[in-house]
Design an enzyme around this catalytic site. Sequence first.
Site, mmCIF file in Angstrom:
data_model
loop_
_atom_site.group_PDB
_atom_site.id
_atom_site.type_symbol
_atom_site.label_atom_id
_atom_site.label_comp_id
_atom_site.label_asym_id
_atom_site.label_seq_id
_atom_site.Cartn_x
_atom_site.Cartn_y
_atom_site.Cartn_z
ATOM 1 N N ALA A 32 0.818 -1.212 0.000
ATOM 2 C CA ALA A 32 0.000 0.000 0.000
ATOM 3 C C ALA A 32 0.854 1.265 0.000
ATOM 4 O O ALA A 32 0.328 2.352 0.244
ATOM 5 C CB ALA A 32 -0.919 -0.007 1.222
ATOM 6 N N ASP A 81 -38.662 -11.062 17.393
ATOM 7 C CA ASP A 81 -39.686 -11.960 16.867
ATOM 8 C C ASP A 81 -39.085 -13.189 16.195
ATOM 9 O O ASP A 81 -39.784 -14.182 15.980
ATOM 10 C CB ASP A 81 -40.571 -11.208 15.865
ATOM 11 C CG ASP A 81 -41.286 -10.021 16.494
ATOM 12 O OD1 ASP A 81 -41.613 -10.098 17.690
ATOM 13 O OD2 ASP A 81 -41.499 -9.010 15.795
ATOM 14 N N ASN A 158 -25.549 -3.991 13.995
ATOM 15 C CA ASN A 158 -25.151 -4.135 12.601
ATOM 16 C C ASN A 158 -25.729 -2.943 11.851
ATOM 17 O O ASN A 158 -26.948 -2.749 11.826
ATOM 18 C CB ASN A 158 -25.687 -5.427 11.990
ATOM 19 C CG ASN A 158 -25.022 -6.653 12.575
ATOM 20 O OD1 ASN A 158 -23.848 -6.618 12.939
ATOM 21 N ND2 ASN A 158 -25.761 -7.746 12.660
ATOM 22 N N GLN A 173 -29.112 -5.000 18.761
ATOM 23 C CA GLN A 173 -29.651 -6.253 19.282
ATOM 24 C C GLN A 173 -28.937 -6.672 20.563
ATOM 25 O O GLN A 173 -27.832 -6.203 20.862
ATOM 26 C CB GLN A 173 -29.501 -7.367 18.249
ATOM 27 C CG GLN A 173 -30.260 -7.162 16.961
ATOM 28 C CD GLN A 173 -30.176 -8.361 16.050
ATOM 29 O OE1 GLN A 173 -30.496 -9.493 16.441
ATOM 30 N NE2 GLN A 173 -29.729 -8.144 14.825
ATOM 31 N N HIS A 286 -18.002 -5.583 24.658
ATOM 32 C CA HIS A 286 -17.489 -6.753 25.351
ATOM 33 C C HIS A 286 -17.389 -6.413 26.827
ATOM 34 O O HIS A 286 -16.683 -5.474 27.212
ATOM 35 C CB HIS A 286 -16.131 -7.179 24.786
ATOM 36 C CG HIS A 286 -16.248 -8.071 23.596
ATOM 37 N ND1 HIS A 286 -15.168 -8.493 22.855
ATOM 38 C CD2 HIS A 286 -17.342 -8.651 23.019
ATOM 39 C CE1 HIS A 286 -15.577 -9.296 21.881
ATOM 40 N NE2 HIS A 286 -16.889 -9.394 21.953
ATOM 41 N N HIS A 301 -15.025 -2.729 26.960
ATOM 42 C CA HIS A 301 -14.605 -2.058 25.739
ATOM 43 C C HIS A 301 -15.622 -2.325 24.638
ATOM 44 O O HIS A 301 -16.460 -3.220 24.749
ATOM 45 C CB HIS A 301 -13.208 -2.514 25.289
ATOM 46 C CG HIS A 301 -13.073 -3.996 25.103
ATOM 47 N ND1 HIS A 301 -12.904 -4.872 26.157
ATOM 48 C CD2 HIS A 301 -13.085 -4.768 23.983
ATOM 49 C CE1 HIS A 301 -12.815 -6.111 25.704
ATOM 50 N NE2 HIS A 301 -12.928 -6.079 24.386
ATOM 51 N N HIS A 303 -15.941 -2.774 20.349
ATOM 52 C CA HIS A 303 -15.288 -2.982 19.065
ATOM 53 C C HIS A 303 -16.139 -2.397 17.941
ATOM 54 O O HIS A 303 -17.369 -2.538 17.940
ATOM 55 C CB HIS A 303 -15.128 -4.476 18.772
ATOM 56 C CG HIS A 303 -14.175 -5.195 19.669
ATOM 57 N ND1 HIS A 303 -12.811 -5.143 19.508
ATOM 58 C CD2 HIS A 303 -14.394 -6.009 20.742
ATOM 59 C CE1 HIS A 303 -12.223 -5.897 20.428
ATOM 60 N NE2 HIS A 303 -13.160 -6.423 21.194
ATOM 61 N N LYS A 316 -13.464 -4.437 2.072
ATOM 62 C CA LYS A 316 -12.504 -5.476 2.429
ATOM 63 C C LYS A 316 -13.273 -6.778 2.628
ATOM 64 O O LYS A 316 -14.278 -6.813 3.340
ATOM 65 C CB LYS A 316 -11.788 -5.090 3.725
ATOM 66 C CG LYS A 316 -11.077 -6.212 4.459
ATOM 67 C CD LYS A 316 -9.759 -6.570 3.818
ATOM 68 C CE LYS A 316 -8.989 -7.558 4.701
ATOM 69 N NZ LYS A 316 -7.658 -7.877 4.143
ATOM 70 N N GLU A 322 -6.957 -14.995 4.211
ATOM 71 C CA GLU A 322 -7.598 -14.669 5.489
ATOM 72 C C GLU A 322 -8.479 -15.814 5.990
ATOM 73 O O GLU A 322 -8.538 -16.082 7.191
ATOM 74 C CB GLU A 322 -8.444 -13.398 5.373
ATOM 75 C CG GLU A 322 -7.632 -12.131 5.195
ATOM 76 C CD GLU A 322 -7.489 -11.720 3.750
ATOM 77 O OE1 GLU A 322 -7.256 -10.526 3.508
ATOM 78 O OE2 GLU A 322 -7.620 -12.582 2.860
#
Length: 357
Positions: A32, A81, A158, A173, A286, A301, A303, A316, A322
Site C-alpha cells: 500500500a 420476533d 449491525n 440487538q 465486550h 470495551h 469494538h 474489504k 484470510e
Amino acid sequence: MPAPATFDLAQQPHRRYNPLNGEWLLVSPHRALRPWQGQQEAPDTASRPAHDPTCYLCPGNGRVNGDQNPDYRGTFVFDNDFAALREDAPAGSVNLGGLLRAEAESGLGRVICFSPRHDLTLPEMPVADLRRVVDIWTEQFRELAARPDIGYVQIFENKGAVMGCSNPHPHGQIWAQRTVPGEPAKESRQQLAYFQEHGRTLLTDYLALELAEQSRVVLENAHWVALVPFWASWPFETLLLPRRAVQDLTQLTEDEKDAFADALQRLTIRYDNLFQTSFPYSAGLHQRPTDGPAYPEWHLHMHFFPPLLRSATVRKFMVGYELLANAQRDITPEWAAERLRAQPEVHYKAAAANSVT
C-alpha cells in the site's frame, strides 16, 4: 550482499500480536506504499422519511407476529420476533467418539430501537439521545446479568445492508445465552492470564502505551479513548474503551456515561465523514461474563468492525489467505488512525445543510 534493511513497521511485512484473543495478524504495508487512491464519489445524500408506515420498528406500526409497537418517543426494547436463541430450549447433548459433539443452548434475543426517527443513525442523533441509548444498554445488561440462566450478554449493532442489516431504522440487538461464546471466551482467558501476572487489567496497560505514543489514537475525552488497535484486522477497525478499568456498564459513573455518548457520536461521525456515506459496521460491547465470578481482570470495551476500504463501495473481504490461514491487512493501523483523526467532527450532511442556508 547488501546490508539487511532496518525493521520498519510502516514498510515491511510483519506479524502483529493481538493480546486480547492470543492470535496473530499479517500486515503487508509494502503493498500500500502509494498515494491514496480512494475513489472519489458524490456524497450520499439519500434521505428517508422520519416515519415509515411500512417499517416494523417505527412507533405505532405492526410487526410480523401481530404485535403493535407503542408510540415510543425515546428508546424501545422488545423480544426479537425471530430470535436465534430460545429460553425454552430443552436440555440435551450429542457426543459420538468425541468428534461429533453438540449440546443444547438456551437464551434470548432482544431488539433495541435507538430512536423513533426512521431517518437517523447514531452519528446523526444528539448526544442526549445517545446517552439514552447508553442507559438502555446498561439497564438491559443489569437485568439479564442477574438471571441465573444467562452466562453472557452480547450487545451489538449491525449498521448497513452490507453488514446484513435488513432494516435501516436505527437499532441494535442483544443476544443473551447460557454459555460464554467464542470471542469473549478468548478475551476472558487472555485478560485473566495478564491480570494474574501483572495485577492490572490488560487494557489498562495497553491504553497507557497508546496514549503515550498517540499514533493510533483517534479521539479522546475525559473518560474514554477511541483508537485503531495495534492489531486491527479490518481497515478502519477501532476500539473504544474507558480510561478507568470497569468490568461492565453498570459500574460507569454518570459522567462516564455522558462521556461514552460523546465519544460514540464523535467516532461515528468520523466514520461517516471518511467517505461521506452512512458508514456500515458491526459494533459491539465486550463486558464481563455473567455466570457468577466478579471477573476483576475484565476491562469493558467496544469494538467497531467496518468493512469499507478505499471508498463507499470498495470493501474489504476476508477471503483466500484470510479464510485459510491468517487475518491480513495492507494499510497499517497507524495510517488508518491518521485518516480517521483528520475527519471533521461535524457530520457531512449537517455541514452541507449549513452551507446551503
